[in-house]
Design a protein around this motif. Structure first.
Motif, PDB file in Angstrom:
ATOM      1  N   GLY A 108       0.836  -1.202   0.000  1.00 45.32           N
ATOM      2  CA  GLY A 108       0.000   0.000   0.000  1.00 45.32           C
ATOM      3  C   GLY A 108       0.861   1.239   0.000  1.00 45.32           C
ATOM      4  O   GLY A 108       1.926   1.268  -0.622  1.00 45.32           O
ATOM      5  N   ASP A 109       0.411   2.276   0.748  1.00 42.60           N
ATOM      6  CA  ASP A 109       1.169   3.526   0.817  1.00 42.60           C
ATOM      7  C   ASP A 109       2.555   3.281   1.382  1.00 42.60           C
ATOM      8  O   ASP A 109       2.748   2.469   2.287  1.00 42.60           O
ATOM      9  N   GLU A 110       3.516   4.048   0.855  1.00 40.63           N
ATOM     10  CA  GLU A 110       4.872   3.888   1.377  1.00 40.63           C
ATOM     11  C   GLU A 110       5.004   4.652   2.695  1.00 40.63           C
ATOM     12  O   GLU A 110       4.418   5.714   2.879  1.00 40.63           O
ATOM     13  N   TYR A 111       5.734   4.087   3.621  1.00 40.85           N
ATOM     14  CA  TYR A 111       6.015   4.758   4.891  1.00 40.85           C
ATOM     15  C   TYR A 111       7.435   4.405   5.290  1.00 40.85           C
ATOM     16  O   TYR A 111       8.077   3.533   4.676  1.00 40.85           O
ATOM     17  N   ARG A 112       7.950   5.090   6.277  1.00 41.86           N
ATOM     18  CA  ARG A 112       9.290   4.777   6.769  1.00 41.86           C
ATOM     19  C   ARG A 112       9.156   4.206   8.178  1.00 41.86           C
ATOM     20  O   ARG A 112       8.707   4.893   9.083  1.00 41.86           O
ATOM     21  N   TRP A 113       9.562   2.938   8.293  1.00 38.69           N
ATOM     22  CA  TRP A 113       9.459   2.299   9.604  1.00 38.69           C
ATOM     23  C   TRP A 113      10.528   2.876  10.533  1.00 38.69           C
ATOM     24  O   TRP A 113      11.694   2.953  10.165  1.00 38.69           O
ATOM     25  N   LEU A 114      10.099   3.317  11.720  1.00 37.25           N
ATOM     26  CA  LEU A 114      10.966   3.992  12.691  1.00 37.25           C
ATOM     27  C   LEU A 114      11.607   5.237  12.086  1.00 37.25           C
ATOM     28  O   LEU A 114      12.646   5.695  12.528  1.00 37.25           O
ATOM     29  N   GLY A 115      10.953   5.735  11.000  1.00 43.16           N
ATOM     30  CA  GLY A 115      11.470   6.950  10.388  1.00 43.16           C
ATOM     31  C   GLY A 115      12.684   6.733   9.516  1.00 43.16           C
ATOM     32  O   GLY A 115      13.240   7.680   8.987  1.00 43.16           O
TER      33      GLY A 115
END
Lengths: 366, 290
Positions: A108-115
């Protein structure tokens, strides 16, 4: 029981007393779950915090079909259709013909795990064009559940970070004022009183007004933390100062002075550690203030700004009674604020209870 | 002369009342002259509240005197700044009255003792050297070196007082102020600590200023005794002279209370006017008269 076992340390005794308080232990679990959820927010949330679909404005929680004709089946999200009634209000009707099976580990949408680590996988989701709203949607059709998770990252981290800063200031100021006494004490305490004198929320607003407009969201976040801790340190400093006034008369402080140990070392090694057991629960009890402070600022639009989520600015949607009546699920952030505040308060109270007898014991020994 | 006090005064103002009704300050130490020779033990006796503890703390500069001079080893330390005073501070140490509050309850014995050495980083640079010194002192005060990693609350009052004495001796001071060190201990332990203190003087070149309200205890360890009353020294003499031939009425009363010494009645009231002064009665026996 072995006879030569070591006597329980102060900390072990306190821990034992703490675990006897069932409610407090449950609160610790609840907070642990909440904080764990903020760490995995990107993964747990099916959508990113700014993924919107205006066709789903104030959509109710997506109905999920668990069984068919009495037999349990793989859970499926039912599609809803938006129509308008004669008053031009939105009505969502379930369309039983279209179903989207819920899938796990979907892209799905891209995110950054733990930033840091970019990632596209989410714990669960449904195929396009279906959408799943576990807790309903907000005005712009963004998933409330996802935004709650992202908002928790802000709302839950502001408390501990703010407390950390005001705690350091409070300990230093209180320690110095209490240890030296006299003029230094007078000056520092009048300073504290000046901060405490102004009603907290007005001071908050005034300080927020002093922050430049062109700050980006991260800068605003840190500005809020600093503003909140600027208000919070005074109360702690006063109490620490009171404790230091009595602690500095202890003979081990005199002994250290007789040895020629420097004042700063005496404060850091002999005075402040003895205020620690008090400070721990004072910190626990003051965290809710920070969470509420942030929520208050965000609620009136002075804190974290859209599209970024915080529990406070999510609640700003719920400022009209009509909207609450129409879409009661927008109150979810209020529930989580309430839950967090209660948890911190219960834990703080429990800590006070389990440190108090020890403090008394220490007084008696001396 | 190791220590010399000249006309030391310290008044404490009393809170309460406005400028007209404010009570007059407490004259804790009201013009004290005192001398202490190296290698000599001086006993300072007086009732509670007569200013002996304040005097002890003034000598260590834990309290600044209002006026008067303190001369230590020939140097006037009265008006020295914190930095200048440092080297002298090491040469005088104090053991406090209450062994339960003079040791930080959160620190291990080792940490308590080594705190002093951290000020002497140049002399004890390594952990091994610091531990060697700590061990040496623990053994000197009659404790096993295995106690080093235990906490103060695990010890009895006597043992704690031994730890406090060890801490005070860490930096090899020339003057040790013992402020009521045995008052809170029972009689048997008192004897042991006194014996320990006398014994320590054979290994450590240290003089004691022994402050106590108990004349009997003071007599056991002091070469000379000064009697303090209401902030002033009323009589000072070598121990045997003072015990055998007390001249000031207050000393007589003290002796009567401590040792069976008969006071002939009618010698009261005890005077403590400021016009009085010490008068030499020969062989180092000074008495306040006036």
């Amino acid at each position: 029981m072995k006879k030569d076992r070591l006597p329980l340390s102060e900390f072990q005794l306190a821990l034992r007393r703490f675990t006897r308080n069932r409610l407090a232990v449950w609160c610790v679990y609840a907070l642990l779950i909440l904080y764990a959820a903020t760490l995995g927010a990107g993964f747990l949330a099916p959508y990113s915090f700014h993924n919107e679909d205006r066709n789903y404005s104030y959509a109710p929680p997506t109905p999920i079909q668990w069984s068919k004709n009495g037999r349990s089946v793989w859970p499926q999200a039912l599609a809803t259709q938006l129509t308008f009634n004669e008053y031009n209000a939105r009505v969502y009707t379930i369309d039983p013909t279209i179903k989207y099976p819920i899938k796990f580990l979907v892209k799905g949408d891209e995110y950054r795990w733990l930033g840091i680590f970019p990632c596209r996988y989410h714990l669960f989701g449904v195929d396009y064009p279906g959408r799943i709203y576990l807790l309903g949607a907000d005005a712009r059709g963004r998933d409330l559940f996802s935004r709650l998770l992202y908002g928790a990252q802000v709302s839950l981290s502001i408390g501990p970070l703010g407390v950390l800063i005001s705690f350091i200031i409070g300990l230093l100021v209180g320690g110095i004022a209490g240890y030296y006494g006299g003029t230094i004490d007078n000056v520092l305490m009048r300073l504290c009183e000046m901060v405490m004198m102004v009603p907290g929320f007005y001071l908050l607003l005034a300080l927020r007004a002093a922050v430049p407009d062109d700050f980006n969201s991260l800068q605003v976040y840190f500005a809020i933390i600093i503003i909140l801790s600027f208000i919070g340190w005074a109360g702690l400093a006063r109490i620490i100062r009171g404790m230091c006034l009595s602690l500095r008369e202890r003979e081990y402080v005199l002994a250290a002075r007789a040895l020629g140990v420097s004042d700063i070392k005496i404060i850091a090694h002999h005075v402040l550690p003895h205020t620690l057991s008090y400070s721990i629960f004072a910190v626990m009890l003051s965290i809710p203030g920070y969470i509420l402070g942030e929520s208050g600022l965000s609620l009136i639009g002075l804190g974290i700004e859209d599209p970024y989520a915080s529990w406070g600015n999510m609640l700003s949607d719920a400022m009209s009674i009509v909207r609450i009546q129409f879409a009661p699920w927008i109150l979810w952030p209020a529930f989580f604020i309430f839950l967090t505040v209660v948890c911190f308060n219960v834990i703080g109270d429990a800590l006070r209870d389990c440190f108090d007898p020890l403090l008394k014991g220490e007084e008696m020994r001396q | 002369m190791l220590l010399e006090l000249k006309d030391v005064q310290k008044f404490f103002s009393v809170a309460g009342g406005h400028w007209k009704t404010r009570p007059s300050p407490v004259k804790a130490v009201n013009g004290v002259d005192l001398t202490l020779k190296a290698g000599e033990n001086l006993g300072l006796v007086g009732e509670s509240g007569c200013g002996k503890t304040t005097l002890g703390r003034i000598i260590l500069k834990l309290i600044t005197p209002d006026c008067g001079t303190i001369i230590f080893n020939g140097y006037d330390i009265t008006s020295m700044g914190h930095h200048q005073f440092r080297p002298y501070r090491k040469s005088m140490q104090m053991v406090f009255q209450d062994p339960y509050s003079s040791l930080d309850p959160r620190w291990t014995v080792r940490r308590i003792l080594e705190e002093a050495l951290s000020l002497e980083g140049a002399r004890y640079p390594t952990v091994a050297q610091r531990w060697e010194r700590t061990r040496q002192l623990l053994v000197a005060v009659g404790l096993n070196e295995s106690v080093a990693d235990r906490f103060p609350h695990e010890f009895s009052g006597g043992e704690r007082q031994r730890i406090a004495i060890a801490r005070a001796l860490m930096l090899s001071p020339q003057l040790l102020i013992l402020d009521e060190v045995v008052s809170s201990l029972d009689v048997l332990i008192q004897g042991q600590i006194l014996k320990l203190l006398t014994g320590l003087q054979t290994t450590f070149p240290v003089s004691y200023l022994f402050i106590s309200h108990n004349l009997r205890v003071v007599a056991k360890i002091s070469h000379r005794i000064a009697v303090m009353y209401q902030g002033r020294i009323v009589e000072s003499a070598p121990t045997q002279e003072l015990l055998g031939n007390p001249l000031h009425p207050y000393t007589k009363e003290l002796l009567a209370a401590a040792i069976d010494y008969r006071v002939s009645s009618g010698e009261r009231p005890i005077t403590s006017k400021h016009t009085t002064h010490l008068v030499d009665h020969g062989s180092g026996h000074f008495v306040m008269e006036g």
